[in-house]
Design a protein around this motif. Structure first.
Motif, PDB file in Angstrom:
ATOM      1  N   VAL A 144      13.388   4.595 -10.677  1.00 34.80           N
ATOM      2  CA  VAL A 144      12.646   4.459  -9.408  1.00 34.80           C
ATOM      3  C   VAL A 144      11.293   5.167  -9.530  1.00 34.80           C
ATOM      4  O   VAL A 144      11.079   5.957 -10.448  1.00 34.80           O
ATOM      5  CB  VAL A 144      13.365   5.122  -8.203  1.00 34.80           C
ATOM      6  N   ASP A 145      10.431   4.901  -8.547  1.00 32.77           N
ATOM      7  CA  ASP A 145       9.128   5.572  -8.577  1.00 32.77           C
ATOM      8  C   ASP A 145       9.078   6.759  -7.620  1.00 32.77           C
ATOM      9  O   ASP A 145       8.011   7.286  -7.358  1.00 32.77           O
ATOM     10  CB  ASP A 145       7.995   4.576  -8.268  1.00 32.77           C
ATOM     11  N   GLY A 146      10.239   7.144  -7.102  1.00 32.71           N
ATOM     12  CA  GLY A 146      10.223   8.176  -6.075  1.00 32.71           C
ATOM     13  C   GLY A 146      10.353   9.616  -6.568  1.00 32.71           C
ATOM     14  O   GLY A 146      10.329  10.542  -5.761  1.00 32.71           O
ATOM     15  N   GLY A 191      11.952  -3.176 -12.200  1.00 31.13           N
ATOM     16  CA  GLY A 191      11.985  -3.967 -10.961  1.00 31.13           C
ATOM     17  C   GLY A 191      11.226  -3.277  -9.832  1.00 31.13           C
ATOM     18  O   GLY A 191      10.526  -3.923  -9.051  1.00 31.13           O
ATOM     19  N   ASP A 192      11.354  -1.939  -9.758  1.00 34.59           N
ATOM     20  CA  ASP A 192      10.623  -1.188  -8.725  1.00 34.59           C
ATOM     21  C   ASP A 192       9.119  -1.343  -8.960  1.00 34.59           C
ATOM     22  O   ASP A 192       8.339  -1.462  -8.013  1.00 34.59           O
ATOM     23  CB  ASP A 192      11.037   0.296  -8.766  1.00 34.59           C
ATOM     24  N   MET A 193       8.700  -1.360 -10.240  1.00 34.27           N
ATOM     25  CA  MET A 193       7.284  -1.574 -10.563  1.00 34.27           C
ATOM     26  C   MET A 193       6.862  -3.022 -10.277  1.00 34.27           C
ATOM     27  O   MET A 193       5.770  -3.257  -9.769  1.00 34.27           O
ATOM     28  CB  MET A 193       7.002  -1.230 -12.030  1.00 34.27           C
ATOM     29  N   GLY A 195       7.867  -4.768  -7.986  1.00 32.61           N
ATOM     30  CA  GLY A 195       7.673  -4.815  -6.533  1.00 32.61           C
ATOM     31  C   GLY A 195       6.243  -4.499  -6.118  1.00 32.61           C
ATOM     32  O   GLY A 195       5.818  -4.838  -5.014  1.00 32.61           O
ATOM     33  N   LYS A 196       5.489  -3.822  -6.997  1.00 30.14           N
ATOM     34  CA  LYS A 196       4.093  -3.483  -6.647  1.00 30.14           C
ATOM     35  C   LYS A 196       3.242  -4.740  -6.556  1.00 30.14           C
ATOM     36  O   LYS A 196       2.187  -4.733  -5.926  1.00 30.14           O
ATOM     37  CB  LYS A 196       3.466  -2.516  -7.670  1.00 30.14           C
ATOM     38  N   ILE A 197       3.679  -5.819  -7.209  1.00 31.19           N
ATOM     39  CA  ILE A 197       2.913  -7.071  -7.126  1.00 31.19           C
ATOM     40  C   ILE A 197       2.840  -7.512  -5.668  1.00 31.19           C
ATOM     41  O   ILE A 197       1.770  -7.846  -5.155  1.00 31.19           O
ATOM     42  CB  ILE A 197       3.577  -8.160  -8.014  1.00 31.19           C
ATOM     43  N   GLU A 270       9.007  -6.586   0.119  1.00 29.58           N
ATOM     44  CA  GLU A 270      10.121  -6.564  -0.846  1.00 29.58           C
ATOM     45  C   GLU A 270      10.985  -5.320  -0.661  1.00 29.58           C
ATOM     46  O   GLU A 270      12.207  -5.377  -0.806  1.00 29.58           O
ATOM     47  CB  GLU A 270       9.585  -6.674  -2.293  1.00 29.58           C
ATOM     48  N   HIS A 271      10.349  -4.182  -0.297  1.00 23.05           N
ATOM     49  CA  HIS A 271      11.127  -2.965  -0.062  1.00 23.05           C
ATOM     50  C   HIS A 271      11.890  -3.043   1.257  1.00 23.05           C
ATOM     51  O   HIS A 271      13.011  -2.548   1.358  1.00 23.05           O
ATOM     52  CB  HIS A 271      10.220  -1.735  -0.086  1.00 23.05           C
ATOM     53  N   HIS A 272      11.279  -3.675   2.255  1.00 21.91           N
ATOM     54  CA  HIS A 272      11.978  -3.785   3.539  1.00 21.91           C
ATOM     55  C   HIS A 272      13.224  -4.661   3.390  1.00 21.91           C
ATOM     56  O   HIS A 272      14.283  -4.360   3.938  1.00 21.91           O
ATOM     57  CB  HIS A 272      11.028  -4.320   4.614  1.00 21.91           C
TER      58      HIS A 272
HETATM   59 ZN    ZN Z   1      10.987   1.491  -4.641  1.00 18.64          ZN
END
Ligand code: ZN
Ligand code: ZN
Length: 397
Positions: A144-146, A191-193, A195-197, A270-272
């Motif tokens: 994750v990026d958190g 996949g988390d990255m 999602g930045k798209i 995508e995160h929601h």
């Molecule tokens: Zn994330």
């Protein structure tokens, strides 16, 4: 990687866009083959910590907890707190786990160590914030990026809500440990990255509502995404360089969120969708799918859905133009699915055991989780929700 801290302070920290950017308070980021063994004990000593509480779960206790305990035994008092899984088999950041962890942290502990992946970090950052003590991040998977952000997505009353708590004082990541993480966790980080798209495109959309926007922050997040995409082969092969690149990208994305004090560049529709599906799984006592797996699949689908919106006439020129500028250049979902497959991740909601009715429900309600303007919100506002079954039919829904 300490260069990264000064890089962030010199770029985003010096940005003149008018939005508030907070200087980084993270003292050290050590990422390398023996970063934990070689650098953590000296850091603990230099910081004069007296009582360390290591927080892990069953698995990460085996991977990192035991080693940390013996590694740090000579530097301070060391306690260990083991987080328990819920009946479905997952450790979740819900009230039960949070209160139990708070009770278990010894009263004289002056620093916590998060030894684990995303959820353990969320629990630890909440505890550190509540107890008014710092915490050190020791990630066990690049999932994750958190790790380096301050936001803790918690489950309160069955609802996922992100509260701002605190960032780690330092991060020590052993690349060998990260390389040995299960492929699905590495793919989840990818996949988390991915999602930045869509999150970066959605951040553009939010300007329709005058939400704070920073081109420098968007640029750094984009750079992290590009780094990840250009090292895809190495990430897939789990080489030292590949996993270092992935982890650096995740750390960068987290640092951007930290300096902005919100997660806009890294979290959109995508995160929601991912958060909504996570809540539904909890409600139905189902095992959780990794955050980045859901985010990746949601981004793959939304890229196509968003791009198709640019061909619709919604009768509002300003919204139409903004959507065209934000979404027209999105890569095809099939292309993104190819990338995700290459690193060994799931590409369809079917693989995540999410069926069309549940996905339809998520498309209709997930935007209510956050008061953020996104393509997901626009679709609901203007009655533009697509027929989800076409995406399921093509194997990527
Ligand atoms: Zn994330
Ligand atoms: Zn700025």
């Amino acid at each position: 990687m300490n260069d990264l801290i000064s890089y962030m302070n010199n770029t985003l920290g010096a940005c003149q866009c008018g939005a508030v950017h907070f200087p980084l308070t993270i003292e050290k980021i050590a990422l390398g083959e023996h970063a934990v063994d070689q650098e953590l004990p000296a850091y603990i000593k230099a910081s004069s910590f007296q009582h360390i509480a290591i927080i892990c779960d069953e698995t990460t206790g085996r991977i990192a907890g035991n080693r940390l305990e013996s590694l740090l035994a000579g530097t301070a008092n060391v306690s260990r707190i083991k987080l328990e899984a819920n009946p479905a088999g997952d450790v979740t950041a819900d009230e039960r786990t949070l209160v139990k962890a708070l009770i278990d942290v010894p009263i004289d502990a002056d620093v916590l160590i998060a030894a684990g992946a995303g959820t353990i970090h969320d629990i630890v950052r909440f505890c550190a914030f509540q107890r008014g003590i710092p915490f050190i991040s020791v990630p066990t998977a690049p999932s994750v990026d958190g790790f380096t952000s301050a936001g803790a997505p918690l489950i309160v009353n069955g609802t996922k809500q992100t509260i701002q708590t605190k960032a780690p004082l330092a991060l020590f990541a052993d690349i060998e440990v990260l390389r040995n993480a299960p492929q699905k966790m590495i793919a989840a980080g990818f996949g988390d990255m991915l999602g930045k798209i869509t999150s970066l495109a959605d951040w553009e959309i939010s300007r329709l509502r005058d939400e704070p926007y920073c081109p420098t922050a968007a640029g750094i997040t984009r750079k992290a995404l590009d780094q990840c995409l250009s090292r895809m082969d190495d990430i897939s092969a789990k080489t030292c360089e590949g996993i270092t690149s992935l982890m650096e990208s995740l750390i960068l994305s987290g640092l951007v969120m930290l300096m902005l004090d919100h997660s806009r560049p890294a979290s959109g529709g995508e995160h929601h969708l991912s958060h909504y599906l996570e809540m539904k799984a909890l409600e139905n006592h189902k095992r959780q799918v990794l955050h980045g797996a859901k985010v990746g699949c949601a981004a793959i689908m939304l890229a196509d859905v968003y791009r198709s919106l640019t061909e619709r006439d919604i009768g509002d020129e300003r919204v139409g133009n903004t959507m065209r500028s934000a979404y027209e250049q999105l890569p095809a979902g099939e292309k993104m699915a190819e990338w995700m497959r290459h690193v060994g991740g799931p590409v369809s909601f079917k693989e995540l055991d999410v069926d069309a009715p549940l996905l339809e429900e998520a498309m209709a309600h997930a935007h209510n989780l956050r008061d953020r303007y996104t393509g997901l919100k626009i679709m609901n506002q203007y009655g533009l929700l697509p027929d989800i079954r076409q995406y399921v039919k093509h194997g990527r829904g």
